[in-house]
Design an enzyme around this catalytic site. Structure first.
Site, PDB file in Angstrom:
ATOM      1  NE  ARG A   1      -4.299  -1.462   2.074  1.00 53.68           N
ATOM      2  CZ  ARG A   1      -4.502  -2.549   2.796  1.00 53.68           C
ATOM      3  NH1 ARG A   1      -3.622  -2.902   3.714  1.00 53.68           N
ATOM      4  NH2 ARG A   1      -5.577  -3.285   2.613  1.00 53.68           N
TER       5      ARG A   1
ATOM      6  CG  PHE B   1      -6.172   1.826  -7.154  1.00 53.12           C
ATOM      7  CD1 PHE B   1      -6.824   0.902  -7.930  1.00 53.12           C
ATOM      8  CD2 PHE B   1      -5.250   2.659  -7.774  1.00 53.12           C
ATOM      9  CE1 PHE B   1      -6.587   0.803  -9.291  1.00 53.12           C
ATOM     10  CE2 PHE B   1      -5.003   2.573  -9.132  1.00 53.12           C
ATOM     11  CZ  PHE B   1      -5.672   1.647  -9.891  1.00 53.12           C
ATOM     12  CD  GLU B   2      -2.465  -1.025  -3.967  1.00 54.73           C
ATOM     13  OE1 GLU B   2      -1.919  -0.842  -2.876  1.00 54.73           O
ATOM     14  OE2 GLU B   2      -1.877  -0.908  -5.048  1.00 54.73           O
ATOM     15  N   GLY B   3      -8.149  -1.285  -1.457  1.00 50.38           N
ATOM     16  CA  GLY B   3      -8.947  -1.108  -0.255  1.00 50.38           C
ATOM     17  C   GLY B   3      -9.622   0.247  -0.253  1.00 50.38           C
TER      18      GLY B   3
END
Length: 625
Positions: free
Chosen positions: A280, A410-412
């Site tokens: 992240r 994105f990404e959570g």
């Protein structure tokens, strides 16, 4: 009977890292324990690593300036093959891959700075590099791969063979318990069937990390993208990041050697979540670059544009926007810098810090981009191409707004990040009082939990009464910023008390109080950012004098106001009424409010069907060689 929610919760809980074997600044912050010693002084890199990192950044800057045309990538929605090849020759696809496997082996700090530089110039290009290295093949193999897998695949990744991460499905986003893609063992192979959606880099990838169900659990595999049975059915288009190669990928009886299983069967979700702990960090880096570019444009424009006899930057309404952009840009770089250095040092567990950095940076850069467009007025809404065509500087402010919007997903997504961080923030409480707040716990278990909790809270609650933040001389080495650190210390204890009050009030129902938990997390994010910015300003004082402290002071004053507003909304809010109204809304009670409009949506199902089977579509895979 176990509900779908309970199953999903159990899957997520099983995949969590449950142990805290290293100290965590973020964890202690949410417990009301301000451990400044864990982040100050920030860990320093060896001089040799700094020289290697700076040399790479200089080479990358020269390449971007001389060989990359961001306007062309935006216009054609494609990164030219020669740009990809040039980046590969620089080693940009192996920044964090160890040198023994053919990579540059640079620290996370320089990976972050490389993405900050690239993302500020061409966000789509930054996404290509980060999706490959942060969540693609290199990171899962670094953490969980066998030596044989590392030697087989990492040199290929370092040389420029692009990788992608395939988890999401048409009907599966943040709820992996519903994953439909399967991997069935057949002799020395697994046979994979399923459909994956939003496969960033998937259209041009040579190697894939694929999450699939092996029986009742989820496992991870490295898959050759040109394997028979894999079809890239389409390349998706988006409001921003128009150059990314994101697609829909179908697997039909795809045979994958059992040797390509990453870790063990059933470790897939744990691998995905652990990979994201450091993966992240690419997003805060990109966001910092975007914010710094916005600051440059805002400053130059506000000095050049004159209205009512003065540059617009001298008018209070615009000055407030400039101060916000400047303070936030400095803070986002500070957050990125500190978190990357903690990742390099490896002394701390940074799962909370990395998540906070992603959450905070993605939310704040969106506000920065919005303010830049507002500050530019009509020119902010006009495209760079149109501006240039009529003889003005082609500033892609509207493109920035479109490009950074995805970072909140994105990404959570922001909502998922709130829940993820909140779960970690209350971990200490659940460790001692889990059965006490669990309505399904047996009376005997609840009694034991009550005894454990009594001892824990008897020791912990008194520590939240007073601390260094109540002493006027504390943190004196930070000069004018000391008052802000005292605020962080005091407010950290207040935040911990508020969390305890929430647990006492709602007990097992706390996990459903998502509004409350989101505000708790957002307060913690503001405190973390304040700490990072004070640490950075103190470090830069020797070289830059008072200027960093001036930026840090402005940011901290703004952050304190945001934190206080969040505290007010912990207990004075419309959450319950909103939930009640939403239930009525879903049942059609307020359909009259939608009358008088026309819907321009194209007819079709809300979620596309993804039945397994052979693909009838043309394979749109476009490898770069």
């Amino acid at each position: 009977m176990t509900t779908d929610y309970a199953k999903a919760r159990a899957v997520a809980e099983q995949a969590r890292e449950k142990e805290w074997t290293r100290p965590s600044f973020g964890r202690q912050l949410f417990l009301g324990d301000f451990r400044l010693d864990l982040v100050h002084p920030a860990p320093a890199l060896p001089e040799a690593e700094v020289r290697r990192g700076e040399d790479f950044l200089h080479a990358l800057r020269r390449f971007l300036e001389g060989k990359v045309d961001p306007a062309l990538i935006e216009r054609t929605a494609q990164v030219p093959d020669e740009v990809v090849k040039g980046l590969a020759e620089l080693g940009a696809f192996g920044i964090t891959i160890k040198r023994e496997y053919g990579g540059l082996g640079l620290p996370y700090l320089y990976y972050g700075r490389a993405l900050m530089l690239t993302g500020s110039y061409c966000p789509a290009l930054g996404t290509l590099l980060s999706a490959h290295q942060s969540i693609g093949v290199p990171q899962p193999l670094k953490l969980f791969g066998s030596e044989e897998q590392k030697r087989a695949f990492l040199p290929r990744c370092a040389k420029g063979e692009i990788s992608a991460f395939l988890l999401t499905e048409p009907d599966v986003g943040s709820d992996p318990a519903r994953l439909a893609t399967t991997a069935v063992r057949d002799g020395d192979d697994y046979v994979i069937d399923g459909v994956k959606l939003w496969t960033t880099n998937g259209v041009v990838a040579d190697l894939l990390v694929v999450m699939a169900r092996t029986g009742s659990k989820i496992s991870a595999f490295v898959v050759e993208a040109d394997s028979p049975g894999i079809t890239v059915e389409r390349r998706n288009s988006f409001m921003g990041l128009r150059g990314i190669e994101n697609g829909v990928t179908r697997f039909h009886r795809v045979r994958v050697p059992a040797a390509n299983l990453i870790g063990r069967e059933g470790q897939g979700l744990k691998i995905a979540l652990t990979t994201l702990n450091t993966g992240r960090l690419s997003l805060p880096a990109a966001c910092a670059g975007n914010a710094k570019w916005a600051l440059k444009i805002a400053r130059e424009w506000a000095a050049e544009r004159v209205q009512w006899g003065r540059p617009i930057g001298e008018h209070e309404a615009v000055a407030g926007k400039l101060a916000f952009i400047a303070g936030t840009a400095y803070a986002l770089e500070a957050v990125m810098d500190l978190t990357c250095r903690l990742a390099d040092d490896e002394s701390n567990d940074i799962r909370i810090e990395a998540a906070l950095a992603k959450l905070y940076a993605s939310e704040m850069v969106w506000k920065v981009a919005d303010e830049l467009v507002q500050l530019r007025g009509g020119r902010g809404y006009e495209t760079a191409e149109s501006l240039a065509a009529r003889g003005e500087r082609g500033v892609p402010a509207e493109q920035l707004l479109r490009d950074v919007r995805i970072n909140r997903i994105f990404e959570g997504s922001t909502e998922i990040m709130h829940l993820l961080i909140a779960r970690e923030a209350v971990d200490a409480h659940l460790s001692v009082a889990g059965e006490l707040v669990d309505p399904a716990a047996a009376p005997r278990d609840r009694a034991r939990a009550a005894a454990r909790a009594g001892g824990f809270y008897a020791r912990w609650l008194p520590t939240l009464v007073a601390g260094a933040g109540n002493r006027p001389g504390s943190y004196a080495e930070f000069g004018p910023l000391a008052a802000h650190l005292r605020y962080v210390e005091r407010t950290g204890r207040r935040l911990a008390r508020s969390t305890f009050y929430g647990m006492s009030r709602w007990q097992g129902g706390l996990e459903h109080r998502q509004g409350f938990l989101g505000r708790i997390v957002d307060i913690g994010a503001e405190l973390f950012a304040m700490t990072a910015v004070c640490v950075r300003a103190r470090e830069e004082e020797a070289e830059l004098g008072r200027r960093p402290a001036e930026l840090a002071d402005t940011f901290c004053r703004q952050a304190r106001l945001r934190a206080e507003a969040l505290f007010d909304r912990l207990w004075d809010n419309t959450d319950s009424g909103d939930v009640r109204l939403a239930k009525h809304l879903l049942r059609g009670r307020y359909a009259f409010a939608e009358e008088g409009i026309l819907d321009a949506s194209v007819d079709g199902p809300w979620i596309s069907p993804s039945e397994p089977g052979a693909s009838a579509a043309e394979n749109l895979r476009r490898p770069v060689h």
